[in-house]
Write a protein that holds these residues in place. Structure first.
Motif, PDB file in Angstrom:
ATOM      1  N   GLN A  73       0.849  -1.194   0.000  1.00 23.31           N
ATOM      2  CA  GLN A  73       0.000   0.000   0.000  1.00 23.31           C
ATOM      3  C   GLN A  73       0.885   1.244   0.000  1.00 23.31           C
ATOM      4  N   SER A  74       1.942   1.217   0.778  1.00 24.81           N
ATOM      5  CA  SER A  74       2.887   2.340   0.822  1.00 24.81           C
ATOM      6  C   SER A  74       3.636   2.457  -0.501  1.00 24.81           C
ATOM      7  N   VAL A  88      -1.237  11.583  -3.669  1.00 25.87           N
ATOM      8  CA  VAL A  88      -0.638  11.053  -2.459  1.00 25.87           C
ATOM      9  C   VAL A  88      -1.349  11.550  -1.205  1.00 25.87           C
ATOM     10  N   PHE A  89      -1.989  12.721  -1.296  1.00 27.60           N
ATOM     11  CA  PHE A  89      -2.648  13.297  -0.132  1.00 27.60           C
ATOM     12  C   PHE A  89      -3.919  12.546   0.240  1.00 27.60           C
ATOM     13  N   SER A  90      -4.469  11.752  -0.689  1.00 27.91           N
ATOM     14  CA  SER A  90      -5.679  10.987  -0.394  1.00 27.91           C
ATOM     15  C   SER A  90      -5.344   9.578   0.076  1.00 27.91           C
ATOM     16  N   PHE A  91      -4.057   9.297   0.244  1.00 33.17           N
ATOM     17  CA  PHE A  91      -3.615   7.970   0.643  1.00 33.17           C
ATOM     18  C   PHE A  91      -4.088   7.622   2.056  1.00 33.17           C
ATOM     19  N   ARG A  92      -4.704   6.433   2.180  1.00 33.82           N
ATOM     20  CA  ARG A  92      -5.128   5.922   3.481  1.00 33.82           C
ATOM     21  C   ARG A  92      -4.926   4.411   3.503  1.00 33.82           C
ATOM     22  N   PHE A  93      -4.580   3.893   4.660  1.00 37.80           N
ATOM     23  CA  PHE A  93      -4.454   2.443   4.777  1.00 37.80           C
ATOM     24  C   PHE A  93      -5.821   1.775   4.784  1.00 37.80           C
ATOM     25  N   THR A  94      -6.878   2.551   5.028  1.00 35.92           N
ATOM     26  CA  THR A  94      -8.222   1.978   5.057  1.00 35.92           C
ATOM     27  C   THR A  94      -8.848   1.857   3.669  1.00 35.92           C
ATOM     28  N   THR A  95      -8.202   2.441   2.662  1.00 33.47           N
ATOM     29  CA  THR A  95      -8.715   2.355   1.289  1.00 33.47           C
ATOM     30  C   THR A  95      -7.669   1.694   0.398  1.00 33.47           C
ATOM     31  N   PRO A  96      -7.803   0.393   0.141  1.00 30.14           N
ATOM     32  CA  PRO A  96      -6.797  -0.324  -0.660  1.00 30.14           C
ATOM     33  C   PRO A  96      -6.628   0.295  -2.049  1.00 30.14           C
ATOM     34  N   ILE A  97      -5.379   0.397  -2.476  1.00 27.50           N
ATOM     35  CA  ILE A  97      -5.063   0.931  -3.796  1.00 27.50           C
ATOM     36  C   ILE A  97      -5.176  -0.170  -4.844  1.00 27.50           C
ATOM     37  N   PHE A  98      -5.958   0.099  -5.868  1.00 30.30           N
ATOM     38  CA  PHE A  98      -6.059  -0.758  -7.051  1.00 30.30           C
ATOM     39  C   PHE A  98      -6.338  -2.223  -6.692  1.00 30.30           C
ATOM     40  N   HIS A  99      -5.335  -3.103  -6.785  1.00 31.79           N
ATOM     41  CA  HIS A  99      -5.525  -4.545  -6.624  1.00 31.79           C
ATOM     42  C   HIS A  99      -5.342  -5.039  -5.188  1.00 31.79           C
ATOM     43  N   LEU A 100      -4.903  -4.161  -4.287  1.00 34.16           N
ATOM     44  CA  LEU A 100      -4.525  -4.611  -2.949  1.00 34.16           C
ATOM     45  C   LEU A 100      -5.713  -4.965  -2.055  1.00 34.16           C
ATOM     46  N   TRP A 101      -6.925  -4.694  -2.522  1.00 33.07           N
ATOM     47  CA  TRP A 101      -8.112  -5.123  -1.786  1.00 33.07           C
ATOM     48  C   TRP A 101      -8.084  -6.630  -1.551  1.00 33.07           C
ATOM     49  N   TYR A 102      -7.476  -7.340  -2.497  1.00 35.86           N
ATOM     50  CA  TYR A 102      -7.440  -8.807  -2.433  1.00 35.86           C
ATOM     51  C   TYR A 102      -6.709  -9.293  -1.182  1.00 35.86           C
ATOM     52  N   LEU A 103      -5.634  -8.613  -0.785  1.00 34.51           N
ATOM     53  CA  LEU A 103      -4.883  -9.006   0.407  1.00 34.51           C
ATOM     54  C   LEU A 103      -5.736  -8.820   1.658  1.00 34.51           C
TER      55      LEU A 103
END
Length: 350
Positions: A73-74, A88-103
């Motif tokens: 995610q980072s 980058v300012f909208s980056f949150r660990f609670t909102t998976p980026i692109f494909h990382l929802w799968y993890l």
């Protein structure tokens, strides 16, 4: 445990379709039907296999997935910012980026598997949990529509909750199928005398079903969009979701019919599917920066381009997997490092 080559080949084909499906989103024009077909089953099939292989999953595996999520995610927050995909300012660990929802979803699936194993897969308590999950998988997107309207600051992809429930039936199906049943189903579908004819017929039925309302099904297949994106009523929601699950199951059956059990390039892709999954979006984000260059390409040139790039990406990542595989097991690496450190301390004491 002996490797099942057929299942490795299935995973190889599926991870290729994941890469292909993402690249098709870049050249999209004229590719909508193929995109919908791929998205109708590639992740449900993957999650079905996750369930099948989750018989003896443990908490360390979940911890490893969550650490992987934090790392990537980072990593992708930086990549998407550099390639102008996101801010980058909208980056949150609670909102998976692109494909990382799968993890995130896979961590939840594994946690459920551990709980069901502890209770007993066929005990009343486990059956109750499964029924509750299935009910929520059907109704989560209808409930989310109203909830997000009342809480507009919350993302529809918050902690991948919608996708987790939407795809959970496929995980549970794989989880409750034992090795013997899986072997029988796999052999039956693989040796079916009329499999080419039957596969063609089923694919025709699937394509015909999807073509009747392509945008509606596309929005439903993504899994993270609430019901307002594809249904106006509860009855319509239930109809679309029923069709969604049936189409996915038919396509999974077709995959098992057509994929053989001989080692080939798909086997290598399948055995390294996690490496391909985690790193292939780097190529997606870079190519996407030139998306306007593909607007006037012929549809067949677009298709040839994305197929060739998908093959190259999968093969390249497999070729370098030996050098980056250690990145996939951060928890094991930490424990190994701690063990080495303890041994050194013992030597110093001696």
């Amino acid at each position: 445990m002996t490797k099942d080559v057929k299942l490795s080949n299935v995973k190889g084909l599926l991870i290729f379709l994941v890469v292909l499906g993402h690249l098709l989103l870049i050249v999209r024009g004229g590719m909508e039907s193929l995109i919908i077909l791929i998205y109708s089953f590639h992740m449900p099939a993957f999650i079905f296999l996750n369930g099948y292989f989750a018989k003896n999953v443990n908490w360390k595996k979940i911890l490893n997935l969550l650490v992987l999520y934090i790392i990537f995610q980072s990593f992708y927050a930086v990549i998407t910012y550099i390639t102008h995909y996101g801010e980058v300012f909208s980056f949150r660990f609670t909102t998976p980026i692109f494909h990382l929802w799968y993890l995130v979803s896979l961590s939840c699936f594994y946690a459920v598997a551990i709980i069901l194993n502890k209770i007993g897969k066929f005990r009343i308590g486990s059956i109750f949990i499964v029924v509750v999950i299935l009910i929520m998988s059907v109704g989560i997107r209808w409930w989310t529509t109203g909830f997000l309207m009342e809480h507009p600051t919350i993302s529809g992809q918050f902690l991948s909750l919608q996708r987790t429930f939407v795809f959970s039936p496929f995980f549970l199906l794989g989880f409750y199928i034992n090795k013997e049943t899986m072997g029988k189903l796999s052999n039956f579908l693989g040796t079916f005398k009329w499999k080419v004819f039957l596969s063609s017929l089923l694919i025709f039925i699937v394509i015909y079903t999807l073509s009747r309302n392509p945008l509606q099904f596309e929005n439903a297949f993504y899994g993270f969009l609430q019901s307002s994106a594809f249904a106006d009523s509860v009855s319509q929601l239930l109809k679309v979701e029923f069709q969604q699950y049936i189409v996915a199951l038919l396509m999974i059956a077709i995959i098992f019919m057509l994929v053989n059990n001989r080692e080939n390039i798909l086997t290598k892709w399948g055995d390294n599917s996690l490496v391909i999954f985690l790193f292939h979006p780097v190529f997606f984000f870079v190519i996407r920066m030139h998306a306007t260059d593909f607007l006037h390409w012929n549809i067949f040139v677009k298709l040839a381009f994305v197929v060739c790039i998908s093959i190259l990406v999968c093969s390249f990542l497999v070729a370098i997997s030996r050098y980056i595989r250690w990145l996939l097991y951060p928890v094991d690496n930490i424990l190994e490092f701690q063990e080495m450190k303890n041994k050194e301390l013992l030597k110093e004491e001696v």
